[in-house]
Design a protein around this motif. Sequence first.
Motif, short mmCIF file in Angstrom:
data_model
loop_
_atom_site.label_atom_id
_atom_site.label_comp_id
_atom_site.label_asym_id
_atom_site.label_seq_id
_atom_site.Cartn_x
_atom_site.Cartn_y
_atom_site.Cartn_z
N GLY A 14 0.81 -1.21 0.00
CA GLY A 14 0.00 0.00 0.00
C GLY A 14 0.85 1.26 0.00
N LEU A 15 1.93 1.26 0.78
CA LEU A 15 2.84 2.41 0.77
C LEU A 15 3.44 2.62 -0.61
N LEU A 16 3.88 1.53 -1.23
CA LEU A 16 4.46 1.63 -2.56
C LEU A 16 3.42 2.13 -3.57
N ALA A 17 2.23 1.57 -3.52
CA ALA A 17 1.17 2.01 -4.44
C ALA A 17 0.81 3.47 -4.21
N SER A 18 0.75 3.87 -2.95
CA SER A 18 0.41 5.27 -2.67
C SER A 18 1.50 6.22 -3.13
N SER A 19 2.74 5.74 -3.21
CA SER A 19 3.82 6.61 -3.71
C SER A 19 3.60 6.95 -5.18
N PHE A 20 3.07 6.00 -5.96
CA PHE A 20 2.72 6.30 -7.36
C PHE A 20 1.60 7.34 -7.39
N ALA A 21 0.60 7.14 -6.53
CA ALA A 21 -0.54 8.06 -6.50
C ALA A 21 -0.10 9.46 -6.09
N ILE A 22 0.80 9.56 -5.14
CA ILE A 22 1.26 10.89 -4.70
C ILE A 22 2.08 11.57 -5.79
N CYS A 23 2.93 10.82 -6.46
CA CYS A 23 3.67 11.41 -7.59
C CYS A 23 2.69 11.90 -8.65
N ALA A 24 1.66 11.11 -8.94
CA ALA A 24 0.66 11.51 -9.94
C ALA A 24 -0.07 12.77 -9.47
N TYR A 25 -0.46 12.81 -8.21
CA TYR A 25 -1.15 13.98 -7.69
C TYR A 25 -0.28 15.23 -7.79
N PHE A 133 3.23 9.44 -17.26
CA PHE A 133 3.43 8.08 -16.76
C PHE A 133 4.89 7.83 -16.39
N VAL A 134 5.80 8.27 -17.23
CA VAL A 134 7.23 8.06 -16.97
C VAL A 134 7.65 8.78 -15.70
N PHE A 135 7.23 10.03 -15.55
CA PHE A 135 7.59 10.78 -14.35
C PHE A 135 7.03 10.13 -13.08
N VAL A 136 5.84 9.56 -13.18
CA VAL A 136 5.20 8.95 -12.02
C VAL A 136 5.87 7.64 -11.63
N THR A 137 6.35 6.88 -12.59
CA THR A 137 6.81 5.51 -12.33
C THR A 137 8.31 5.29 -12.31
#
Length: 170
Positions: A14-25, A133-137
């Motif tokens: 969940g922490l890892l997944a939320s890091s993608f979401a925070i970068c996207a936000y 997508f690249v910046f987020v991942t």
Amino acid sequence: ALAKSKRRIEILIGLLASSFAICAYRLISHPQLYERHLTDIFLAKDRSEFTGQLGEFLYESNMTRYGAFSVGLILAYIKVNHESRYKKYFKNKTASVAALIAAAALILYGTSLPLYHPDSFYYQNFSESLNFFVFVTQRQCFSLGLMIIILGCWYSNWLPFAKLKNFFGS
């Protein structure tokens, strides 16, 4: 907090997944960072403003750096709780080959996109959504690739991992 939880791996994922979401936000909040070519930003007269924002919002912020940290926590969790499972996995040469290929792909994805070359294939048909997508991942994928390399060095006796282990050990 993790040591007392019965759902450690779920929390870590969940922490890892939320890091993608925070970068996207953070990117959605600052669309000027992904709507332009990175080379355009670096070559523009107003580059100091955009490079400062890029660093502040995607690279220096603890909110976007904890993705790599959570990958490190996952690695520690594996070492402490599932070492025998990974030793068994990496004894299989096919599994070691698959792990090395996956690690190489993740690390190459995280480092080799030609973001800084204005004539690269990446910019020929520029896509804001691909750039987003690249910046987020990128950072998390690079970290996951390094995690797989570390696991292979710990648990595999297959030649590439053995050589890497010797190299890193020196």
